[in-house]
Design an enzyme around this catalytic site. Structure first.
Site, mmCIF file in Angstrom:
data_model
loop_
_atom_site.group_PDB
_atom_site.id
_atom_site.type_symbol
_atom_site.label_atom_id
_atom_site.label_comp_id
_atom_site.label_asym_id
_atom_site.label_seq_id
_atom_site.Cartn_x
_atom_site.Cartn_y
_atom_site.Cartn_z
ATOM 1 N N CYS A 195 5.994 -0.077 7.568
ATOM 2 C CA CYS A 195 5.655 1.035 6.680
ATOM 3 C C CYS A 195 6.881 1.377 5.842
ATOM 4 O O CYS A 195 7.993 1.424 6.376
ATOM 5 C CB CYS A 195 5.238 2.235 7.529
ATOM 6 S SG CYS A 195 4.852 3.705 6.565
ATOM 7 N N LEU A 196 6.677 1.595 4.542
ATOM 8 C CA LEU A 196 7.812 1.921 3.666
ATOM 9 C C LEU A 196 8.520 3.198 4.118
ATOM 10 O O LEU A 196 9.709 3.368 3.858
ATOM 11 C CB LEU A 196 7.344 2.079 2.214
ATOM 12 C CG LEU A 196 6.877 0.810 1.495
ATOM 13 C CD1 LEU A 196 6.446 1.138 0.071
ATOM 14 C CD2 LEU A 196 7.956 -0.254 1.492
ATOM 15 N N GLN B 285 3.542 9.893 0.935
ATOM 16 C CA GLN B 285 4.796 9.150 1.081
ATOM 17 C C GLN B 285 5.733 9.352 -0.107
ATOM 18 O O GLN B 285 6.900 8.963 -0.059
ATOM 19 C CB GLN B 285 4.516 7.650 1.235
ATOM 20 C CG GLN B 285 3.840 7.283 2.543
ATOM 21 C CD GLN B 285 3.606 5.793 2.626
ATOM 22 O OE1 GLN B 285 2.635 5.288 2.101
ATOM 23 N NE2 GLN B 285 4.534 5.070 3.251
ATOM 24 N N HIS C 276 -2.313 7.645 6.865
ATOM 25 C CA HIS C 276 -1.298 8.513 6.245
ATOM 26 C C HIS C 276 -1.937 9.804 5.721
ATOM 27 O O HIS C 276 -1.365 10.883 5.849
ATOM 28 C CB HIS C 276 -0.641 7.804 5.055
ATOM 29 C CG HIS C 276 0.520 6.936 5.420
ATOM 30 N ND1 HIS C 276 1.647 7.413 6.036
ATOM 31 C CD2 HIS C 276 0.745 5.606 5.230
ATOM 32 C CE1 HIS C 276 2.508 6.420 6.207
ATOM 33 N NE2 HIS C 276 1.985 5.302 5.728
ATOM 34 N N GLY D 104 0.851 -1.182 0.000
ATOM 35 C CA GLY D 104 0.000 0.000 0.000
ATOM 36 C C GLY D 104 0.886 1.231 0.000
ATOM 37 O O GLY D 104 2.060 1.153 0.398
HETATM 38 ZN ZN ZN Z 1 2.731 3.406 5.784
#
Ligand code: ZN
Length: 177
Positions: free
Chosen positions: A98-99, A50, A144, A45
């Site tokens: 999370c990336l 991001q 986010h 996701g």
């Molecule tokens: Zn994330």
């Protein structure tokens, strides 16, 4: 085109994103780039903030079943201006990551099911009930869009444990800022 990820410590991750007023070619391109970026990082996701765009757009992988094949075949779903409602009373806990916060994981309890109302890339507003993985990923990405990170939802004890890692990420990944 693969985009640069924003990491923990970057102020964009703490901002509430702006709603998308019109689905332009720019938004369509952003979604394509987000998908390429998510897949390049083996993510499941991604939210637009991001990759440096503070707009209410997120994508998720939605597997039909939680198997290797299920994930490999999972279609990418696009949610524009999502609104979540009716969380189920039933919850489940998973060690999320999370990336934008590499190497950090923590136990997050979320509802098993949620209703999401969002626009798709055609601008059509769709409402649907998500359960299991798609629900969890959608809630993580929707967080986010509101400037919330999964580390805000872990226990105080876990927060203390990951604190040194967070400091390290802030230093290492945001050098060029
Ligand atoms: Zn994330």
């Amino acid at each position: 085109m693969k985009l640069h990820l924003c990491y923990y410590g970057n102020p964009i991750l703490r901002k509430k994103t702006a709603p998308v007023a019109e689905i332009t070619d720019e938004i369509r391109q952003l979604v394509r780039d987000m998908e390429e970026t998510m897949k390049a990082h083996n993510g499941i996701g991604l939210a637009a903030c991001q990759v440096g765009h503070a707009v209410a757009v997120c994508i998720i992988l939605a597997p039909h079943e939680d198997t290797e094949e299920g994930w490999a075949k999972a279609p990418t779903r696009v949610f524009i201006n999502p609104k979540l409602s009716d969380p189920s009373l039933e919850t489940w806990t998973y060690n999320e990551g999370c990336l934008s916060i590499p190497k950090v994981r923590g136990l997050v309890t979320r509802p098993m099911s949620i209703t999401v109302t969002a626009q798709n890339l055609d601008g059509t507003i769709c409402t649907e009930r998500l359960t299991g993985w798609p629900a969890r990923i959608c809630m993580h990405e929707n967080d986010h869009l509101n400037g919330v990170l999964f580390i805000d939802r872990i226990s105080d004890r876990e927060q203390r444990l990951v604190e040194p890692l967070l400091k390290q990420i802030k230093k290492e990944f945001n050098k060029l800022m």
